[in-house]
Design an enzyme around this catalytic site. Structure first.
Site, PDB file in Angstrom:
ATOM      1  N   ASP A 142       0.854  -1.196   0.000  1.00  0.00           N
ATOM      2  CA  ASP A 142       0.000   0.000   0.000  1.00  0.00           C
ATOM      3  C   ASP A 142       0.886   1.241   0.000  1.00  0.00           C
ATOM      4  OD1 ASP A 142      -2.325   1.535   0.023  1.00  0.00           O
ATOM      5  OD2 ASP A 142      -2.535   1.475   2.198  1.00  0.00           O
TER       6      ASP A 142
ATOM      7  N   ASN B 100       1.774   7.137   2.672  1.00  0.00           N
ATOM      8  CA  ASN B 100       2.235   6.197   3.691  1.00  0.00           C
ATOM      9  C   ASN B 100       3.744   6.286   3.873  1.00  0.00           C
ATOM     10  OD1 ASN B 100      -0.186   5.205   4.630  1.00  0.00           O
ATOM     11  ND2 ASN B 100      -0.353   3.696   2.977  1.00  0.00           N
TER      12      ASN B 100
ATOM     13  N   ASP C 280       2.166   2.212   7.944  1.00  0.00           N
ATOM     14  CA  ASP C 280       0.905   1.629   7.480  1.00  0.00           C
ATOM     15  C   ASP C 280       1.129   0.277   6.785  1.00  0.00           C
ATOM     16  OD1 ASP C 280      -1.789   1.583   7.302  1.00  0.00           O
ATOM     17  OD2 ASP C 280      -1.995   3.253   5.910  1.00  0.00           O
TER      18      ASP C 280
END
Ligand SMILES: Nc1ncnc2c1ncn2[C@@H]1O[C@H](COP(=O)(O)OP(=O)(O)O)[C@@H](O)[C@H]1O
Ligand SMILES: [Mg+2]
Length: 115
Positions: free
Chosen positions: A47, A52, A64
Site C-alpha cells: 500500500d 504512507n 501503514d
C-alpha cells in the site's frame, strides 16, 4: 515504532511535506534503500504511496503495514511490488526526481530471489 512528530504536529506525509529539491533527492535515496532492506527482509508493503511515507528530521519512514505481504509465499507479491513502485515513481517524477521503475523492480526481484 515511536511517534514521529513534536508536541504540536505529527510528522508530515511525504505528499504534504513540501520538500526542496535537495531533500527530495535524499528522500528518494532513502526510499530505495528502505525498499531494498524491506524486500531483503521478505516483505512487500503493498500500500505504498506518498501518503504512507513520513518525512521527519531529514529521514523517510514507511508506515501503514497491515496489508504487507510475504514476498516468497504470496502469489501476488510481485504485482503489489510493481504497483507500489509505480505509485512512488510517479510521485517522485512529478517532483523532479526520476526513478527508473523497471530497473528498480528488476533489482528488487533479484534481491527477493536471493532469499
Ligand atoms: N506521526 C506518526 N508517527 C508514527 N507512526 C505513525 C504516524 N502517523 C501514522 N503512523 C502509523 O501509521 C499507521 C497508519 O497511519 P495512516 O496512514 O494515517 O492510516 P490509514 O491510511 O490506515 O488511515 C498508524 O496506525 C500508525 O501506526
Ligand atoms: Mg495510510
Amino acid at each position: 515504532m515511536q511517534f514521529l512528530g513534536d508536541t504540536d504536529h505529527a510528522a508530515p506525509r511525504l505528499a504534504e511535506a513540501r520538500l526542496g529539491a535537495t531533500e527530495i533527492g535524499r528522500a528518494r535515496t532513502q526510499l530505495v534503500d528502505n525498499l531494498r532492506w524491506l524486500v531483503g527482509a521478505g516483505f512487500v508493503h503493498a500500500d505504498l504511496s506518498a501518503y504512507n511515507l513520513l518525512w521527519w528530521e531529514d529521514e523517510i519512514w514507511l508506515i501503514d503495514f497491515p496489508q504487507a505481504v510475504d514476498v516468497t509465499t504470496n502469489p501476488h507479491a510481485f504485482d503489489y511490488l510493481h504497483r507500489d513502485l509505480g505509485n512512488v515513481c510517479t510521485w517522485f517524477a512529478r517532483h523532479g526526481e526520476a526513478i527508473e521503475l523497471d530497473d528498480l523492480y528488476a533489482e528488487l526481484i533479484a534481491i527477493a530471489g536471493t532469499r
